[in-house]
Motif scaffolding. Sequence first.
Motif, PDB file in Angstrom:
ATOM      1  N   ARG A 116       0.847  -1.180   0.000  1.00 18.46           N
ATOM      2  CA  ARG A 116       0.000   0.000   0.000  1.00 18.46           C
ATOM      3  C   ARG A 116       0.893   1.245   0.000  1.00 18.46           C
ATOM      4  NH1 ARG A 116      -3.510  -1.908   5.127  1.00 18.46           N
ATOM      5  NH2 ARG A 116      -1.351  -1.783   5.903  1.00 18.46           N
ATOM      6  N   LEU A 117       0.452   2.263  -0.697  1.00 15.87           N
ATOM      7  CA  LEU A 117       1.240   3.492  -0.761  1.00 15.87           C
ATOM      8  C   LEU A 117       1.313   4.161   0.606  1.00 15.87           C
ATOM      9  CD1 LEU A 117      -0.064   5.083  -4.092  1.00 15.87           C
ATOM     10  CD2 LEU A 117       2.186   4.081  -3.710  1.00 15.87           C
ATOM     11  N   LYS A 118       2.495   4.603   0.964  1.00 10.95           N
ATOM     12  CA  LYS A 118       2.695   5.328   2.222  1.00 10.95           C
ATOM     13  C   LYS A 118       2.521   6.825   1.946  1.00 10.95           C
ATOM     14  CE  LYS A 118       5.879   3.552   4.986  1.00 10.95           C
ATOM     15  NZ  LYS A 118       7.155   2.992   5.510  1.00 10.95           N
ATOM     16  N   GLU A 119       1.246   7.216   1.798  1.00 11.48           N
ATOM     17  CA  GLU A 119       0.911   8.576   1.370  1.00 11.48           C
ATOM     18  C   GLU A 119       1.447   9.637   2.329  1.00 11.48           C
ATOM     19  OE1 GLU A 119      -0.455   9.421  -1.371  1.00 11.48           O
ATOM     20  OE2 GLU A 119      -1.580   7.702  -2.144  1.00 11.48           O
ATOM     21  N   ALA A 120       1.298   9.410   3.615  1.00 11.92           N
ATOM     22  CA  ALA A 120       1.725  10.420   4.596  1.00 11.92           C
ATOM     23  C   ALA A 120       3.221  10.674   4.510  1.00 11.92           C
ATOM     24  CB  ALA A 120       1.329   9.968   6.006  1.00 11.92           C
ATOM     25  N   GLU A 121       3.997   9.605   4.360  1.00  7.00           N
ATOM     26  CA  GLU A 121       5.452   9.754   4.260  1.00  7.00           C
ATOM     27  C   GLU A 121       5.836  10.507   2.997  1.00  7.00           C
ATOM     28  OE1 GLU A 121       9.337   6.858   3.639  1.00  7.00           O
ATOM     29  OE2 GLU A 121       7.679   6.151   4.895  1.00  7.00           O
ATOM     30  N   MET A 122       5.184  10.184   1.892  1.00 10.91           N
ATOM     31  CA  MET A 122       5.501  10.862   0.631  1.00 10.91           C
ATOM     32  C   MET A 122       5.098  12.330   0.682  1.00 10.91           C
ATOM     33  SD  MET A 122       4.833   8.013  -2.359  1.00 10.91           S
ATOM     34  CE  MET A 122       3.092   7.748  -2.011  1.00 10.91           C
ATOM     35  N   GLU A 123       3.947  12.631   1.295  1.00 10.63           N
ATOM     36  CA  GLU A 123       3.528  14.021   1.442  1.00 10.63           C
ATOM     37  C   GLU A 123       4.529  14.796   2.301  1.00 10.63           C
ATOM     38  OE1 GLU A 123      -0.404  14.484   2.913  1.00 10.63           O
ATOM     39  OE2 GLU A 123      -1.362  13.551   1.180  1.00 10.63           O
ATOM     40  N   HIS A 124       4.973  14.177   3.387  1.00  5.77           N
ATOM     41  CA  HIS A 124       5.908  14.838   4.299  1.00  5.77           C
ATOM     42  C   HIS A 124       7.206  15.203   3.581  1.00  5.77           C
ATOM     43  CE1 HIS A 124       8.300  15.741   7.845  1.00  5.77           C
ATOM     44  NE2 HIS A 124       9.197  14.858   7.450  1.00  5.77           N
TER      45      HIS A 124
END
Length: 260
Positions: A116-124
Amino acid sequence: MADTDTPILELRGVSKAFGPVQALEEADFEVRPGEVMALVGDNGAGKSTLIKCVAGIYSIDSGEVLFEGRPVHIHGPKDAGRLGIEVVYQDLALCDNLDVVQNMYLGREVHDLLRRLKEAEMEHHTAKTLKSLSVTTIRSIRLAVASLSGGQRQSVAVARAVMWNSRVVILDEPTAALGVAQTRQVLDLVKRLATQGLSVVLVSHNLHDIFEVANRITVLRLGRNVGVYERAQTTQQKIVEAITAGVPTKVPSVAETAPA
């Protein structure tokens, strides 16, 4: 502290031909840590061929490439990326239908163990990178790239290049087709890259932009390096003369000209 006199990237006597067309002929080129090196020349001078050899798009026919003083072999873009060389081409290679975060991580997405994509980490990390470059004009990193201005799109492309531990960033005509305000954004961004210790190669036909941000200027003509100029010690007229007429590739030293 890095030795700023030692080139981080250097090409020595590099040649490249496409059939009967000699695109580069024993060309020399270098860029030092933390400097903006401009690469200029008329159409067909060999600028695009040179940066594509550095990027691993083309293989060189002869000569050598050195990185931090050591010979290296760049057989493809992955080799260049591993060295820390990133290229922002004129078309930017952005996907209009994707947002800023998706473009920053395109092909390098971060997943968890369940894929699953680690959206929060990529946004950060996206927000952190843009902030480090003082890119403040993008309202949201979840905006589709299609909705951004030309200067904002260029900022996203540059931020994507520097996010992956890059050491050398090559910008191909970054201000082409931009308005005055957008050009200002990009030139300020180029200055900030050098201030942060990155080496920047600026390929441009716009001498006004070059004289604002470059430390040195390399002139190519007919595939050869015809001069390297300190920006503070030259003029636009001299650069134009070198582009159109060429200059001697080597200035005799004092020892060579002294009487025996």
